[in-house]
Scaffold this active site. Structure first.
Site, PDB file in Angstrom:
ATOM      1  N   SER A  78      -1.704  -6.127   7.538  1.00 42.32           N
ATOM      2  CA  SER A  78      -1.612  -5.036   6.570  1.00 42.32           C
ATOM      3  C   SER A  78      -2.959  -4.789   5.926  1.00 42.32           C
ATOM      4  O   SER A  78      -3.767  -5.717   5.758  1.00 42.32           O
ATOM      5  CB  SER A  78      -0.601  -5.449   5.497  1.00 42.32           C
ATOM      6  OG  SER A  78      -0.691  -4.605   4.384  1.00 42.32           O
TER       7      SER A  78
ATOM      8  N   TYR B 194       3.416 -11.915  -0.828  1.00 40.79           N
ATOM      9  CA  TYR B 194       3.572 -11.219   0.454  1.00 40.79           C
ATOM     10  C   TYR B 194       2.209 -10.973   1.099  1.00 40.79           C
ATOM     11  O   TYR B 194       1.984 -11.273   2.262  1.00 40.79           O
ATOM     12  CB  TYR B 194       4.321  -9.879   0.255  1.00 40.79           C
ATOM     13  CG  TYR B 194       4.143  -8.947   1.431  1.00 40.79           C
ATOM     14  CD1 TYR B 194       4.815  -9.193   2.633  1.00 40.79           C
ATOM     15  CD2 TYR B 194       3.288  -7.839   1.365  1.00 40.79           C
ATOM     16  CE1 TYR B 194       4.623  -8.361   3.734  1.00 40.79           C
ATOM     17  CE2 TYR B 194       3.103  -7.009   2.454  1.00 40.79           C
ATOM     18  CZ  TYR B 194       3.773  -7.268   3.640  1.00 40.79           C
ATOM     19  OH  TYR B 194       3.581  -6.451   4.727  1.00 40.79           O
TER      20      TYR B 194
ATOM     21  N   LYS C  65       0.198 -12.461   4.778  1.00 39.39           N
ATOM     22  CA  LYS C  65      -0.507 -11.713   5.835  1.00 39.39           C
ATOM     23  C   LYS C  65      -1.926 -12.260   6.004  1.00 39.39           C
ATOM     24  O   LYS C  65      -2.398 -12.480   7.114  1.00 39.39           O
ATOM     25  CB  LYS C  65      -0.567 -10.217   5.496  1.00 39.39           C
ATOM     26  CG  LYS C  65       0.779  -9.527   5.504  1.00 39.39           C
ATOM     27  CD  LYS C  65       1.396  -9.515   6.886  1.00 39.39           C
ATOM     28  CE  LYS C  65       2.802  -9.009   6.902  1.00 39.39           C
ATOM     29  NZ  LYS C  65       3.542  -9.299   8.134  1.00 39.39           N
TER      30      LYS C  65
ATOM     31  N   PHE D  35      -1.933   0.656   7.734  1.00 43.78           N
ATOM     32  CA  PHE D  35      -2.069   1.288   6.430  1.00 43.78           C
ATOM     33  C   PHE D  35      -0.642   1.662   5.965  1.00 43.78           C
ATOM     34  O   PHE D  35       0.221   0.800   5.977  1.00 43.78           O
ATOM     35  CB  PHE D  35      -3.149   2.375   6.474  1.00 43.78           C
ATOM     36  CG  PHE D  35      -4.507   1.703   6.420  1.00 43.78           C
ATOM     37  CD1 PHE D  35      -4.962   0.936   7.494  1.00 43.78           C
ATOM     38  CD2 PHE D  35      -5.257   1.693   5.257  1.00 43.78           C
ATOM     39  CE1 PHE D  35      -6.149   0.203   7.420  1.00 43.78           C
ATOM     40  CE2 PHE D  35      -6.449   0.985   5.171  1.00 43.78           C
ATOM     41  CZ  PHE D  35      -6.888   0.238   6.254  1.00 43.78           C
TER      42      PHE D  35
HETATM   43  P1  NAD Z   1      11.497  -4.286   8.289  1.00 44.24           P
HETATM   44  O1  NAD Z   1      12.014  -5.156   7.194  1.00 44.24           O
HETATM   45  O2  NAD Z   1      12.170  -3.007   8.544  1.00 44.24           O
HETATM   46  O3  NAD Z   1      11.456  -5.130   9.663  1.00 44.24           O
HETATM   47  C1  NAD Z   1      11.276  -6.529   9.682  1.00 44.24           C
HETATM   48  C2  NAD Z   1      12.402  -7.114  10.516  1.00 44.24           C
HETATM   49  O4  NAD Z   1      12.266  -8.530  10.595  1.00 44.24           O
HETATM   50  C3  NAD Z   1      13.782  -6.843   9.936  1.00 44.24           C
HETATM   51  O5  NAD Z   1      14.596  -6.256  10.935  1.00 44.24           O
HETATM   52  C4  NAD Z   1      14.307  -8.216   9.527  1.00 44.24           C
HETATM   53  O6  NAD Z   1      15.711  -8.306   9.684  1.00 44.24           O
HETATM   54  C5  NAD Z   1      13.549  -9.113  10.475  1.00 44.24           C
HETATM   55  N1  NAD Z   1      13.321 -10.503  10.011  1.00 44.24           N
HETATM   56  C6  NAD Z   1      12.828 -10.920   8.826  1.00 44.24           C
HETATM   57  N2  NAD Z   1      12.730 -12.261   8.797  1.00 44.24           N
HETATM   58  C7  NAD Z   1      13.163 -12.704  10.010  1.00 44.24           C
HETATM   59  C8  NAD Z   1      13.305 -13.985  10.599  1.00 44.24           C
HETATM   60  N3  NAD Z   1      13.006 -15.107   9.914  1.00 44.24           N
HETATM   61  N4  NAD Z   1      13.785 -14.075  11.860  1.00 44.24           N
HETATM   62  C9  NAD Z   1      14.118 -12.958  12.557  1.00 44.24           C
HETATM   63  N5  NAD Z   1      14.020 -11.719  12.046  1.00 44.24           N
HETATM   64  C10 NAD Z   1      13.544 -11.588  10.791  1.00 44.24           C
HETATM   65  O7  NAD Z   1       9.926  -4.055   8.015  1.00 44.24           O
HETATM   66  P2  NAD Z   1       8.896  -3.063   8.721  1.00 44.24           P
HETATM   67  O8  NAD Z   1       8.475  -2.061   7.727  1.00 44.24           O
HETATM   68  O9  NAD Z   1       9.411  -2.641  10.034  1.00 44.24           O
HETATM   69  O10 NAD Z   1       7.668  -4.057   8.914  1.00 44.24           O
HETATM   70  C11 NAD Z   1       7.449  -4.772  10.120  1.00 44.24           C
HETATM   71  C12 NAD Z   1       6.270  -5.697   9.929  1.00 44.24           C
HETATM   72  O11 NAD Z   1       5.131  -4.922   9.565  1.00 44.24           O
HETATM   73  C13 NAD Z   1       6.454  -6.730   8.822  1.00 44.24           C
HETATM   74  O12 NAD Z   1       5.839  -7.931   9.209  1.00 44.24           O
HETATM   75  C14 NAD Z   1       5.707  -6.120   7.662  1.00 44.24           C
HETATM   76  O13 NAD Z   1       5.262  -7.075   6.756  1.00 44.24           O
HETATM   77  C15 NAD Z   1       4.556  -5.429   8.368  1.00 44.24           C
HETATM   78  N6  NAD Z   1       3.977  -4.322   7.607  1.00 44.24           N
HETATM   79  C16 NAD Z   1       4.790  -3.327   7.131  1.00 44.24           C
HETATM   80  C17 NAD Z   1       4.229  -2.296   6.373  1.00 44.24           C
HETATM   81  C18 NAD Z   1       5.098  -1.207   5.794  1.00 44.24           C
HETATM   82  O14 NAD Z   1       4.671  -0.539   4.867  1.00 44.24           O
HETATM   83  N7  NAD Z   1       6.306  -0.980   6.302  1.00 44.24           N
HETATM   84  C19 NAD Z   1       2.861  -2.279   6.119  1.00 44.24           C
HETATM   85  C20 NAD Z   1       2.058  -3.292   6.639  1.00 44.24           C
HETATM   86  C21 NAD Z   1       2.621  -4.323   7.392  1.00 44.24           C
HETATM   87  N1  UFG Z   2       4.108   5.198  -5.897  1.00 45.49           N
HETATM   88  C1  UFG Z   2       4.563   5.956  -6.932  1.00 45.49           C
HETATM   89  N2  UFG Z   2       5.915   5.970  -7.173  1.00 45.49           N
HETATM   90  C2  UFG Z   2       6.796   5.257  -6.434  1.00 45.49           C
HETATM   91  C3  UFG Z   2       6.309   4.474  -5.364  1.00 45.49           C
HETATM   92  C4  UFG Z   2       4.944   4.455  -5.133  1.00 45.49           C
HETATM   93  O1  UFG Z   2       3.803   6.624  -7.632  1.00 45.49           O
HETATM   94  O2  UFG Z   2       8.019   5.293  -6.722  1.00 45.49           O
HETATM   95  C5  UFG Z   2       2.659   5.213  -5.612  1.00 45.49           C
HETATM   96  C6  UFG Z   2       1.991   3.856  -5.726  1.00 45.49           C
HETATM   97  O3  UFG Z   2       1.585   3.607  -7.038  1.00 45.49           O
HETATM   98  C7  UFG Z   2       0.827   4.021  -4.735  1.00 45.49           C
HETATM   99  C8  UFG Z   2       1.389   4.945  -3.670  1.00 45.49           C
HETATM  100  O4  UFG Z   2       2.499   5.617  -4.265  1.00 45.49           O
HETATM  101  O5  UFG Z   2      -0.257   4.660  -5.359  1.00 45.49           O
HETATM  102  C9  UFG Z   2       1.877   4.215  -2.422  1.00 45.49           C
HETATM  103  O6  UFG Z   2       2.793   3.197  -2.809  1.00 45.49           O
HETATM  104  P1  UFG Z   2       3.720   2.432  -1.760  1.00 45.49           P
HETATM  105  O7  UFG Z   2       4.562   1.471  -2.546  1.00 45.49           O
HETATM  106  O8  UFG Z   2       4.415   3.400  -0.882  1.00 45.49           O
HETATM  107  O9  UFG Z   2       2.657   1.684  -0.852  1.00 45.49           O
HETATM  108  P2  UFG Z   2       1.536   0.607  -1.219  1.00 45.49           P
HETATM  109  O10 UFG Z   2       0.218   1.171  -0.815  1.00 45.49           O
HETATM  110  O11 UFG Z   2       1.669   0.136  -2.612  1.00 45.49           O
HETATM  111  O12 UFG Z   2       1.926  -0.608  -0.289  1.00 45.49           O
HETATM  112  C10 UFG Z   2       2.477  -0.432   1.034  1.00 45.49           C
HETATM  113  C11 UFG Z   2       3.400  -1.612   1.349  1.00 45.49           C
HETATM  114  C12 UFG Z   2       2.582  -2.875   1.395  1.00 45.49           C
HETATM  115  C13 UFG Z   2       1.485  -2.709   2.394  1.00 45.49           C
HETATM  116  C14 UFG Z   2       0.633  -1.512   2.076  1.00 45.49           C
HETATM  117  C15 UFG Z   2      -0.389  -1.272   3.147  1.00 45.49           C
HETATM  118  O13 UFG Z   2       4.397  -1.728   0.349  1.00 45.49           O
HETATM  119  O14 UFG Z   2       3.412  -3.927   1.804  1.00 45.49           O
HETATM  120  O15 UFG Z   2       1.458  -0.358   1.972  1.00 45.49           O
HETATM  121  O16 UFG Z   2       0.212  -1.237   4.385  1.00 45.49           O
HETATM  122  F1  UFG Z   2       0.702  -3.814   2.382  1.00 45.49           F
END
Ligand code: NAD
Ligand code: UFG
Length: 338
Positions: free
Chosen positions: A124, A149, A153, A178
């Site tokens: 991330s 969290y 990562k 991102f």
């Molecule tokens: P998500 O929660 O939709 O998907 C994660 C999946 O992993 C889920 O289906 C959950 O059931 C499964 N899981 C969790 N722990 C497990 C375990 N111990 N064994 C087996 N399955 C397990 O999340 P996502 O948004 O699809 O994110 C996928 C990956 O990308 C994650 O590692 C997350 O941290 C990373 N990531 C997400 C974002 C974002 O904004 N969505 C940004 C950066 C990185």
């Molecule tokens: N925001 C609001 N109102 C809301 C939610 C978010 O104003 O109800 C704003 C936040 O302050 C931020 C922007 O919208 O300025 C984006 O916020 P998000 O929560 O959507 O995303 P973040 O950038 O805070 O973080 C997300 C994931 C993290 C990940 C990161 C980069 O939650 O886990 O993107 O991938 F690490």
């Protein structure tokens, strides 16, 4: 290739399964469904017209992993499984470190025992902490994370890098995502958060569909053009395609590689609100609220390296991201439960 997709029933994982199957890969998903529904995998099959193997199980369960690797050889693992709620991780640090770090250590140990040493890891942009300047390149130093969290990562990046350094048979690709938003353009798959969404786009779509009343904008006094936070939003399908590109790199014996997956463009919270209103015709009422703890003012990617080395770049713009998020939310107001 036969690919093990951990967390493949989740938001990014399920979209990646579609792209993998469309590219002719064989897919086996391992997911404990702690934050997802198996219905997402039915939709993957529906959209691709292809089958995949699904194992409901946990990456911390060695027996499950042993069985999975022995049944049929796996060529590479795309490792999405993990807990990802920033706020929850502050309340439950042990659960986050145990699930994400112990889980990955067990997965990697069983991988090497099975002779599978190819992994693509979901990292991330949070690992950059508060960057001194934007856009960030992969050379930008990692920073201090503001929550457990984020630390999982950052630490897992280090762990996987050390494992690769010790054994050059490993190919490790760390993908720093991102802000993924959007949904499959069919409207059949998308993000299905539990409870009140923490992230901006699912909050907006739930306001638009009438499940929530008003958006709270967390701070309008940042040092950004309109004072609200700036992020690099990327369409989830572009992100999914990035994994297929990374797999090709793995086949070339990548060693250790790190790539930013972003668009290179930053949008503020109010930019997103206005883009959503324009793209969908839905009005989003909002109030300015205090800053959210742990937020940074601005972060967006320099995604040049992924373009040069993976031949990948994001294709969808903010309008498509908004339209596709809305199509998914309006056609599935209760996510996969509807
Ligand atoms: P998500 O929660 O939709 O998907 C994660 C999946 O992993 C889920 O289906 C959950 O059931 C499964 N899981 C969790 N722990 C497990 C375990 N111990 N064994 C087996 N399955 C397990 O999340 P996502 O948004 O699809 O994110 C996928 C990956 O990308 C994650 O590692 C997350 O941290 C990373 N990531 C997400 C974002 C974002 O904004 N969505 C940004 C950066 C990185
Ligand atoms: N925001 C609001 N109102 C809301 C939610 C978010 O104003 O109800 C704003 C936040 O302050 C931020 C922007 O919208 O300025 C984006 O916020 P998000 O929560 O959507 O995303 P973040 O950038 O805070 O973080 C997300 C994931 C993290 C990940 C990161 C980069 O939650 O886990 O993107 O991938 F690490």
């Amino acid at each position: 290739m036969r690919i093990l997709v951990t967390g493949g029933a989740g938001y990014i994982g399920s979209h990646t399964c579609v792209e993998l199957l469309n590219e002719g890969h064989e897919v086996v998903v391992l997911d404990n469904l702690s934050n997802s529904s198996e219905v997402s995998l039915d939709r993957v099959k529906e959209l691709t017209g292809k089958e995949l193997d699904f194992c409901k199980g946990d990456i911390r369960d060695r027996d499950v992993l042993k069985k999975l690797f022995s049944e049929k050889p796996v060529d590479a693992v795309i490792h999405f499984a993990g807990l990802k709620a920033v706020g929850e991780s502050v309340q439950k640090p042990w659960e986050y470190y145990e699930n994400n770090i112990s889980g990955t250590l067990i997965l990697v140990d069983e991988m090497r025992k099975a002779g599978c040493k190819n992994i693509i890891f979901s990292s991330s942009s949070t690992v950059y902490g508060t960057p001194e300047k934007v856009p960030v390149t992969e050379q930008t130093p990692k920073g201090s994370c503001t929550n457990p969290y984020g630390w999982t990562k950052s630490m897992l990046e280090q762990i996987l890098s050390d494992i690769q350094a010790a054994d050059s048979e490993w190919n490790v690709i760390l993908l720093r995502y991102f802000n993924p938003i959007g949904a499959h353009p069919s409207g059949r798959m998308g993000e299905d958060p539990n409870g009140i969404p923490n992230n901006l786009m699912p909050y907006i779509t739930q306001v638009a569909v009438g499940k929530l009343e008003r958006l709270g904008v967390f701070g309008d006094d940042y040092d950004t053009p309109d004072g609200t936070g700036v992020r690099d939003y990327i369409h989830v399908v572009d992100l999914a395609v990035g994994h297929v590109a990374a797999l090709k790199k793995i086949e070339e014996k990548a060693g250790l590689k790190i790539y930013n997956l972003g668009t290179g463009t930053g949008y503020s919270v109010l930019d997103i609100v206005h883009a959503f209103e324009e793209a969908t015709g839905q009005k989003i009422p909002y109030d300015i609220k205090p800053r959210r703890a742990g937020d940074i003012a601005e972060n967006y990617a320099d995604a040049t390296l992924a373009k040069e080395e993976l031949g990948w770049e994001a294709k969808y713009g903010i309008r498509e991201m908004c339209q596709d998020s809305w199509r998914w939310q309006s056609q599935n107001p209760n996510g996969y439960k509807s």
